[in-house]
Design an enzyme around this catalytic site. Structure first.
Site, PDB file in Angstrom:
ATOM      1  N   ASP A  17     -18.013  -9.709   4.286  1.00 13.73           N
ATOM      2  CA  ASP A  17     -18.044  -8.913   5.433  1.00 13.73           C
ATOM      3  C   ASP A  17     -18.632  -8.077   5.776  1.00 13.73           C
ATOM      4  OD1 ASP A  17     -17.197  -7.197   2.942  1.00 13.73           O
ATOM      5  OD2 ASP A  17     -15.839  -8.702   2.610  1.00 13.73           O
ATOM      6  N   PHE A  72       1.078  -1.300   0.097  1.00 10.58           N
ATOM      7  CA  PHE A  72      -0.109   0.307   0.078  1.00 10.58           C
ATOM      8  C   PHE A  72       1.006   1.596   0.006  1.00 10.58           C
ATOM      9  CE2 PHE A  72      -2.119   3.946   2.639  1.00 10.58           C
ATOM     10  CZ  PHE A  72      -3.824   3.856   1.779  1.00 10.58           C
ATOM     11  N   ASP A 123     -27.374 -21.356 -11.475  1.00  7.55           N
ATOM     12  CA  ASP A 123     -25.714 -20.288 -11.483  1.00  7.55           C
ATOM     13  C   ASP A 123     -24.950 -21.147 -12.917  1.00  7.55           C
ATOM     14  OD1 ASP A 123     -22.617 -21.149  -9.548  1.00  7.55           O
ATOM     15  OD2 ASP A 123     -24.910 -20.779  -8.036  1.00  7.55           O
ATOM     16  N   ASP A 124     -23.947 -21.162 -13.049  1.00 14.16           N
ATOM     17  CA  ASP A 124     -22.116 -21.201 -13.433  1.00 14.16           C
ATOM     18  C   ASP A 124     -22.667 -21.799 -14.770  1.00 14.16           C
ATOM     19  OD1 ASP A 124     -19.838 -20.833 -14.794  1.00 14.16           O
ATOM     20  OD2 ASP A 124     -18.808 -21.489 -12.244  1.00 14.16           O
ATOM     21  N   CYS A 158     -20.623 -12.769  -3.064  1.00 14.14           N
ATOM     22  CA  CYS A 158     -20.318 -14.961  -2.732  1.00 14.14           C
ATOM     23  C   CYS A 158     -18.707 -15.070  -3.063  1.00 14.14           C
ATOM     24  CB  CYS A 158     -21.220 -15.817  -3.716  1.00 14.14           C
ATOM     25  SG  CYS A 158     -20.522 -17.373  -3.678  1.00 14.14           S
ATOM     26  N   GLU A 205     -39.374 -37.721  -0.455  1.00 14.58           N
ATOM     27  CA  GLU A 205     -38.656 -36.702  -0.234  1.00 14.58           C
ATOM     28  C   GLU A 205     -39.315 -35.516  -0.257  1.00 14.58           C
ATOM     29  OE1 GLU A 205     -33.916 -38.345  -0.260  1.00 14.58           O
ATOM     30  OE2 GLU A 205     -34.902 -38.196  -1.492  1.00 14.58           O
TER      31      GLU A 205
HETATM   32  C1  GLA Z   1     -18.503 -20.651  -6.595  1.00 12.10           C
HETATM   33  C2  GLA Z   1     -19.344 -20.646  -6.092  1.00 12.10           C
HETATM   34  C3  GLA Z   1     -20.611 -21.831  -5.624  1.00 12.10           C
HETATM   35  C4  GLA Z   1     -21.134 -21.760  -7.364  1.00 12.10           C
HETATM   36  C5  GLA Z   1     -19.633 -22.207  -8.416  1.00 12.10           C
HETATM   37  C6  GLA Z   1     -19.906 -22.861  -9.428  1.00 12.10           C
HETATM   38  O1  GLA Z   1     -17.735 -21.957  -6.223  1.00 12.10           O
HETATM   39  O2  GLA Z   1     -19.521 -20.817  -4.454  1.00 12.10           O
HETATM   40  O3  GLA Z   1     -22.107 -22.413  -5.202  1.00 12.10           O
HETATM   41  O4  GLA Z   1     -21.772 -21.120  -7.322  1.00 12.10           O
HETATM   42  O5  GLA Z   1     -18.847 -20.968  -7.890  1.00 12.10           O
HETATM   43  O6  GLA Z   1     -18.493 -22.374 -10.073  1.00 12.10           O
END
Ligand code: GLA
Length: 740
Positions: free
Chosen positions: A536, A282, A368-369, A528, A616
């Site tokens: 934080d 820094f 997701d991804d 995330c 389930e």
């Molecule tokens: C991170 C996230 C997971 C998921 C993966 C996808 O690890 O924490 O929940 O989304 O990326 O690559």
């Protein structure tokens, strides 16, 4: 003013919150001394705490002349600098053009204002004009003209005092800042423990407590993210402090990048604590007229144990930090396809999961991804924020339309701060990532960090992301970060300014997030970082929830949630039910236990619902209904840690109590099933002793006093990780109300 006062005769500043008091004094030679932080003592001025003694090898300021009893090396102070005979850890270090490092900071002026200060471009706690007050004290180094404005924000209702500093160069030459702590806090001699939260990817915020030893101890991140490894939130408490006994001080950094929290137990058993941006790499040069604003730190004191300290931070963050309207609103209960499919899916598979989600009563599908670019694995595609039509034929809008027809909302995953080398973006702009030209970069998850210090990079990425959100009218965004910063060098920034890159990168991230929530104020936003690598208070300014960990194993989550709960409200815990054997640990826990653990969080599912059997699915439907029935209590109630991982109870239990103390949820997990077990009496906390509480399912009734003093005998379990839930509601009136 109501909360902050200045007593002219003694030059004492006093800050009052609901139960605490913080005091300092302009002492001899303009030194700003620290007098007191603890229980509210009304009008008292604790000036007798300053005791001057002649101490060998602790120098004296020149003005002290023959007074050898005045030495900054041992005096408790508010904010210290290099070169004044104080050899302890310090607040600020700066380098002048002549190569010297000395700053003689003396009281110059002060101002008390209504309301709480704000910080441009940085996350900070906020409050209404009448809810808070600000104290600004200016310290000045006469020779160089450098001014340090100490800012104190007093948030009365939640017992939090925020701090930060603004450094202004009012001189005629350049000054380079090498270290600027946001807060410095001196404690008189007292035995103290340090409680902090360490960990690793997939096992974050584990709790560690140890007595302070002489010398310096620290927790820190040099990773450019606050990190899985240490959390920027630390407690200092009496050795004897427990959940409901003893004095505790907490300090949380409202920042998501590099940090350091140091504690030094000095030669005469006093402790100095500092929290701020890590000085690692820094350097920030201020030309005449320029200024630097450090991120905020939030402090709180509790005289009645750790749980009260947690309540201060939980209330403070819910009321004065998290801006999302979702902070107190039910959040759509979601299914996320990550652990169900990873990268292998097509639109039929996704639709199948969505349909099953609708059937069990879920409310949102999160993609997701893997939906964009050539993202068939984690080697490729980051930066190419357009749909992968080989997986999702016909594009996103078509799929999303079908999902919405099921009555579900739609959310999507993004990782805006990153680029894969195998991507169109990288091929076009290889200089848009952090790396030193001529050197091979360090890869992590086979990806590189985009250089978001550059405005053109931020503009481009945000434009792509806005297109995605607009095309599918997303209700929810999961913003991920899957590597720490490495090769921190910005191409295009002159050599002398590379010391600014870490912080400018963080400012770039905040700018992007601000643009996102500014444009979509109703979006549910979850942040995330490979799970909880950026958990934080800085992030909570932008997102009301954070994915706690990539480890979804219910048994491990007990420990992760336990540590997270000391500072962060439970309503911020991203937590899902996943499949068993668990993908990360191979462990099997019952669906019931997984539901109860995720239910002390935002709750949702992350598994292939199509593969659930009928039993389930039914269980999931009733879990969802149960969560909805307690969601308000989980989001807004007071949280109590009734037992802890690793204590002798062989259990981890927690409790939510509504603010009016009439609604109570106690839940937890008995860890190991035992032969011939001891009787485990679980004592509740935070109830009204005279009130009768009725357990909803069994109909059993107990007074608050009985539940708190005698406790309830936990059932004997017959398998590992069995869970237990009690839901109590108060019957009738409080005794005191009856008499009225
Ligand atoms: C991170 C996230 C997971 C998921 C993966 C996808 O690890 O924490 O929940 O989304 O990326 O690559």
């Amino acid at each position: 003013m109501r909360y902050i006062s200045f007593h002219k005769d003694t030059s004492v500043f006093t800050l009052h919150t609901k139960t605490s008091m913080y005091q300092m004094q302009v002492g001899r030679y303009g030194t700003l001394l620290h007098l007191y932080y603890g229980d509210d003592l009304g009008d008292a001025r604790i000036i007798h705490s300053i005791v001057n003694l002649d101490r060998g090898f602790s120098g004296n300021p020149y003005e002290a002349d023959r007074d050898r009893k005045f030495s900054l090396d041992v005096l408790p102070q508010e904010y210290t600098a290099e070169g004044n005979g104080d050899y302890r850890i310090q607040g600020i270090e700066a380098e002048h053009e002549d190569g010297s490092h000395v700053l003689q900071l003396k009281y110059d002026s002060h101002e008390i204002r209504k309301g709480k200060y704000a910080l441009a471009g940085l996350p900070a706690m906020f409050a209404g004009e009448d809810e808070a007050e600000t104290l600004e004290i200016v310290l000045k180094d006469e020779l160089s003209g450098l001014c340090v404005k100490l800012l104190y924000g007093v948030l009365w209702d939640c017992d939090i005092i925020t701090r930060t500093v603004e450094v202004v160069n009012r001189g005629k030459t350049n000054i380079t800042l090498r270290r600027v702590m946001s807060a410095e806090l001196d404690f008189p001699k007292r035995p103290m423990d340090m409680v902090h939260f360490y960990g690793r990817h997939s096992m974050e915020r584990l709790t560690e407590r140890q007595p302070l030893h002489h010398g310096i101890q620290s927790v820190e991140s040099k990773r450019g993210i606050s990190s899985h490894h240490h959390n920027p939130a630390v407690i200092f408490c009496d050795h004897t402090a427990t959940e409901d006994y003893g004095e505790c001080f907490g300090i949380a950094f409202v920042y998501s990048g590099n940090f350091i929290c140091q504690a030094e137990l000095d030669q005469v058993d006093q402790t100095r604590v500092v929290m701020g941006i890590h000085p690692y790499q820094f350097a920030w040069t201020l030309k005449p007229g320029e200024s630097f604003v450090a991120p905020e730190a939030a402090m709180s004191y509790s005289g009645t144990g750790l749980e009260t300290l947690s309540h201060h931070f939980h209330d403070g963050f819910r009321e004065h930090l998290i801006r999302s309207s979702y902070v107190k609103r039910p959040r759509p209960i979601l299914v996320n396809n990550w652990e169900a499919t990873y990268f292998e899916f097509n639109e039929e598979k996704l639709y199948g999961i969505a349909k099953a989600a609708r059937d069990v009563g879920l409310e949102m599908f999160v993609l997701d991804d893997g939906w964009f670019g050539k993202r068939d694995s984690d080697y490729t595609g980051l930066g190419d924020w357009y749909v992968n039509e080989e997986k999702i034929h016909g594009g996103l809008p078509k799929l999303v339309k079908k999902i919405r027809k099921l009555g579900l909302k739609f959310g999507i995953w993004l990782e805006p701060e990153m680029v894969s080398e195998d991507s169109d973006l990288y091929r076009k702009h290889p200089d848009w990532c952090l790396r030193v030209p001529g050197r091979l970069p360090v890869r992590s998850r086979s990806q590189l960090n985009l250089d978001v210090t550059k405005k053109e990079v931020r503009d481009y990425i945000m434009e792509q992301i806005f297109k995605v959100i607009d095309s599918c009218q997303a209700d929810y965004i999961k913003w991920d970060v899957n590597r720490a910063l490495g090769n921190v060098y910005s191409q295009g920034v002159e050599a002398g300014k590379q010391g600014e890159v870490f912080h400018r990168h963080m400012l770039g991230v905040y700018d992007m997030m601000e643009r996102l929530i500014g444009r979509y104020p109703n979006l549910l936003f979850e942040t995330c970082a490979g799970g909880g690598g950026r958990y934080d208070a800085g992030m909570l300014y932008y997102s009301p929830q954070i994915w706690c960990s990539d480890n979804t194993d219910a048994a491990d989550r007990l420990e992760i949630h336990y540590g997270t709960s000391f500072f962060y409200p439970i309503s911020t815990f991203g937590a899902h039910v996943s499949v068993c054997p668990n993908h990360q640990t191979g462990r099997t826990t019952s669906l019931r236990t997984r539901g109860i653990v995720a239910g002390a969080g935002t709750f949702g599912y992350e598994l292939d619902l199509e593969h659930m059997d009928e039993g389930e699915k039914k269980a999931a439907t009733s879990q969802i209904a149960q969560f909805k029935a307690s969601e308000e209590l989980v989001q807004q109630g007071d949280y109590y840690r009734l037992s802890a991982p690793g204590d002798r109870s062989n259990s981890v239990f927690w409790e939510f109590v509504s603010k009016d103390k009439r609604d109570v949820l106690v839940a937890g997990v008995v860890l190991r099933s035992e032969v011939n077990p001891p009787v485990n009496l679980l004592r509740f906390r935070g109830l009204e002793p005279n009130l009768i509480y009725r357990e909803r399912e069994s109909g059993e009734e107990y007074s608050g006093a009985v539940l708190m003093k005698a406790g309830l005998a936990l059932p004997v379990t017959s398998e590992d990780y069995e869970s237990v839930v009690y839901r109590f509601e108060a019957k009738g009136e409080f005794e005191s109300e009856k008499k009225r």
